[in-house]
Design an enzyme around this catalytic site. Structure first.
Site: not given
Lengths: 596, 596
Positions: A447-449
């Site tokens: 998550y968050e890239g």
């Protein structure tokens, strides 16, 4: 049942001895009061709260999970979460770093990073509820209008409401340009503010629905009717769960609701929602079609916090595996019994167990130095008196964020794995708690890239597009450090290899920049290995600084020896990993041919 | 929901093209009928059974888990398990490799290894029930008396009963010398066989209690009253769940029962029991105090099977991640759209995604070649007509088992992690099935000896105690291969690096042997890195053999190209990992100082 004790000595060491945070912070605008004593007191209080209210809930909350009631579309969080959140809000933690004008304490970002580690170690899933709020208040602070901040940000800062970030859709994850959620202009509200009706489905919305707060403020990416296609046609909207009455208190239910919660590998206690927007009323925040840019200004903070999650999980896993290695009696030392009066020696006598512990220690403390270094640069970026210093710090932050996020989260996979491994078969048993760290850690490289996205950001944007301006600052800093300490007896055996690695990193960056300009596919073929390469050299630098700081510090001899030992271990056994990544980078895209 | 298709082409390629199994097997005693056609037919049938009866149960059985009823001390296995086990027994799979005299089919061990991969890919947790039986029949075959084989082994071979291995106790895991379970002589049974009463608690007993069979035969390690302390005072006993009536059918309940089942990170559908022996009646198998040696003769087979588990999980994870990478549309290729008529390109256009897929492919196919190579040597060891050939094969097997187990299980951690990573956030969601592979895989570096135990076995026993006799055979084989193919155009770029790595492996082994003799702690400091080093060179050898075999084979051009591509990838991007392990080995125990 796992233990947790906030690592205050190591946090203080990293902040004050290695990074010299007190000197830096007190020289910043509004930083006069940010003395070591004040920061110390805040760290201790965070430690108490985490140890007492969060750490004990970690395992039971994982077992209990969140419960979704389909009829009411509400989520019940696990036992103890409400109480912990109440104490957290009452302690002023929800507004720790927010401006005083909106009810915050305006304390340094680096202190927020340090306390976030402590809270995330206590209970990562719980910590995601306030974390998402941070992103939302940050967005409103930077991009909102004053009335938006008054009505929507203040209650979050006060801990009465929480926030979310609604980005992902089923068909649009890493590629937000594919998103479909629509925003239609509607009649203005009673105060004359333009209203939009938002419709669409968002997935993977952390803290999208829960019972910890009176209202939830969703920051939603959607397309206006006249929006261009792709990522240039995305706008950001504020969509509250309950619409606000005239006095700003939660009123009628808005038409946004959770449709389901996800069943996940870990962070069971975090409510990860499918959110359905059905003509839900909201307000545009920032400029039309500039939502993605606005979202990205938040993203740095969010990515750094996820990096901290890696450190936080690894720290607690290390504490427990070290404890277990001390107490578990099994087999004898290869060079004869070390505890002859006991039925067997403890695991610490095994060099291979120490290898696993030192790996964790090197990564945990190195990661801590990295995220705190980055956070401190963020403070400089925002509050240095000197414009040039602000710019340089901003460039350093932009460069370091993908390393801090990508590297720290990947290292956490290895750390939690090794920590479990030290327990042998007992590590696989749920009640011993080690497997939860592995499961919880698995989300953070996603998550968050994902790590691949971090790597592409580092090499594609920070090195190539921005011409490596942040990298240059950082490499210069390391070179200056090496020169300054070249005759330092206490750093013998470290400065030389660091200087060599730094030079190689610099050369590799230049040659890679040339190669990727000739063939953009080379970027994708090298990016992840370049991220690792950069990460390992960065940690090497921070380890040498740690040894130098320990040498100059007032800590115990054992504390200093542990820093020297861990640094020596890192240089002998971890830093050579750069050789593999160099080989991979040089191998290029021709070794990654098409797959049918 | 995950897919699974038995990789018959790759299995056939490894068996017949790379390893030349048909030629070897048909020349062995009793191997006249073991033609490629026969083996092929068995593989196909295993594929059908696994795809149709096992693979669909994998996810639901994980969600359902095993249920323990405290009142009756019985375990209910998940839906579909009984039916699958019935079909498995009726198909003759429970006795595939057992001697015909006991109802088995006496098919080659290497075929058993290949079909085991197929069944474990279908459902690892399910496959543990018959796997434990294999260990038990193997022990009885080698160490039991004829009446014991008649009464206890035959029903297991027939698939009516199952077996277990009861080793671990709470205080005795890696160090079985610490075990406390007692065996007291009691009155002989009606047939005059000496009876012992076994008392103690065993933990982590896979398939210790379940509802798949009419009886369960526990092979239990315990101490006789006159036993010496430590590992030289351990004997092995046969303890059935139900005592046998005069006609050999299950009669009165014995006083052994499950006290609980463990809640684990994965393999939820495998009943992992705490077993309480309360004066349970049993029979000595093998000689008094020689139980550990007897257990270790089984251990090789068990360890190889666990190595196969790594391969099996990684194979299925790879199939799914490749499928996802083909179908998931997200972002555009760095060098411009590849699917301009679709909203985005698929993930396969990203070099970094191909890197993750090729890593998995290199490890899966390399691991498959390794475990089949080892299994084929086991067949030679047991059934070659030539005594010298049997001895040499046995020495090779002893050397390769810790590599096959240790390396394949560790690589499976990386493979399942990368497979999940390709899914992005969707990999973390339970219903997509990828996280189960990660959870299930986490046990395999722990049971049947942790990776540290495998490493100590490899370096301490196989290299130092046995003076590296197996290593010498293997290194000679690789050198001979390199010489034979030195001018082979199709292997250009591979033979050279392989020869260099092999020479370095040999040198490292010699210098390490000297160093560890001077200081035994050096063994513990180097063992795990030596295991990895050995594993990476071993896979390099098998990859070159695969390319050579593909060159000579009749497969499609695409099949051959994939082998060449994967081998080139392996040599460019994976084999350099040996540099890191070499550095760690050379760094020695001084970089692993005491930890307070």
């Amino acid at each position: 049942m796992t233990i947790y004790k906030a690592p205050l000595d190591d946090l203080r060491f990293a902040l004050f001895d290695v990074l010299g945070a007190e000197r830096t912070l007190t020289a910043l605008q509004g930083g006069e009061a940010h003395s070591r004593d004040l920061l110390d007191a805040v760290l201790e209080e965070a430690g108490r709260l985490s140890e007492q209210l969060l750490a004990p809930t970690n395992a039971p909350a994982d077992a209990e999970g969140c419960h979704f009631d389909k009829a009411t579309q509400t989520v019940t969080t696990p036992k103890g979460f409400k109480e912990a959140f109440k104490a957290f809000a009452e302690g002023g933690w929800t507004g720790l770093t927010n401006p005083e004008a909106y009810g915050g304490q305006a304390l340094p970002g680096v202190l927020g990073t340090a306390t976030t580690e402590i809270f995330q170690s206590g209970n990562l899933a719980w910590s995601l509820y306030p974390l998402l709020s941070e992103g939302a208040t940050h967005a409103m602070e930077l991009h909102g209008e004053e009335w938006q901040r008054e009505r929507f940000m203040k209650p979050i800062v006060a801990g009465r409401w929480t926030g979310t970030m609604c980005l992902t859709e089923p068909q649009a994850g890493s590629d937000l340009g594919l998103l479909k959620t629509r925003a239609e202009p509607a009649a203005a509200d009673a105060d004359g503010h333009a209203v939009y009706k938002i419709s669409g489905t968002k997935i993977f919305i952390s803290a999208g629905e829960h019972d910890l707060a009176e209202n939830i403020v969703h920051l939603v990416l959607a397309r206006l009717p006249d929006a261009p296609e792709g990522s240039r046609g995305i706008s950001m909207f504020i969509v509250p769960k309950f619409k606000l009455d005239a006095d700003g208190s939660p009123g009628a239910r808005n038409t946004v609701a959770a449709g389901a919660i996800e069943h996940k590998m870990g962070i069971h206690a975090c409510s990860t929602c499918v959110m359905n927007f059905d003509g839900a009323e909201g307000y545009l925040i920032g400029k039309p079609h500039k939502g993605l840019a606005a979202m990205f200004t938040m993203m740095n903070a969010a990515r750094l916090s996820v990096g901290v999650q890696g450190l936080a999980l690894a720290e607690r896993a290390l504490q427990n595996s070290l404890n277990y290695a001390r107490e578990r009696l099994q087999s004898r030392s290869l060079s004869g019994p070390k505890f002859p009066d006991k039925p067997a020696d403890n695991l610490l006598v095994q060099p291979d167990v120490r290898r696993m512990l030192l790996t964790q220690r090197a990564f945990v403390e190195g990661s801590r130095a990295l995220v705190l270094y980055t956070a401190l640069q963020t403070d400089i970026e925002h509050r240095a008196t000197d414009e040039a210093a602000r710019q340089k710090a901003g460039e350093l932050v932009a460069f370091l964020i993908p390393i801090a996020k990508g590297m720290t989260t990947e290292l956490a996979q290895e750390c939690t794995k090794e920590a479990l491994q030290i327990y042998g078969g007992h590590g696989y048993i749920a009640e011993n708690g080690m497997e939860q760290f592995v499961r919880d850690a698995r989300i953070i490289t996603l998550y968050e890239g994902t790590t691949g996205i971090q790597a592409a950001d580092l090499l594609g944007r920070k090195i190539l597009q921005l011409q490596g301006v942040g990298a240059k600052h950082f490499l210069q800093e390391i070179s200056a450090f090496c020169q300054q300490h070249s005759a330092d007896e206490s750093l013998r055996g470290l400065i030389g290899p660091l200087a060599v690695a730094t030079k190689e990193w610099s050369d590799l960056t230049v040659s890679l920049a040339q190669r990727t300009q000739a063939n953009p596919e080379e970027l994708g073929a090298a990016a992840t290995d370049y991220l690792y390469y950069s990460g390992y050299v960065t940690l090497a630098y921070l380890w040498v600084r740690s040894v130098a700081a320990a040498e100059a510090g007032t800590q115990s001899a054992a504390f200093k020896q542990a820093k020297r030992d861990t640094a020596a271990f890192y240089f002998a056994r971890i830093l050579p990993r750069t050789l593999v990544h160099k080989a991979a980078i040089e191998a290029g895209v021709k070794t990654l041919p098409e797959i049918a």
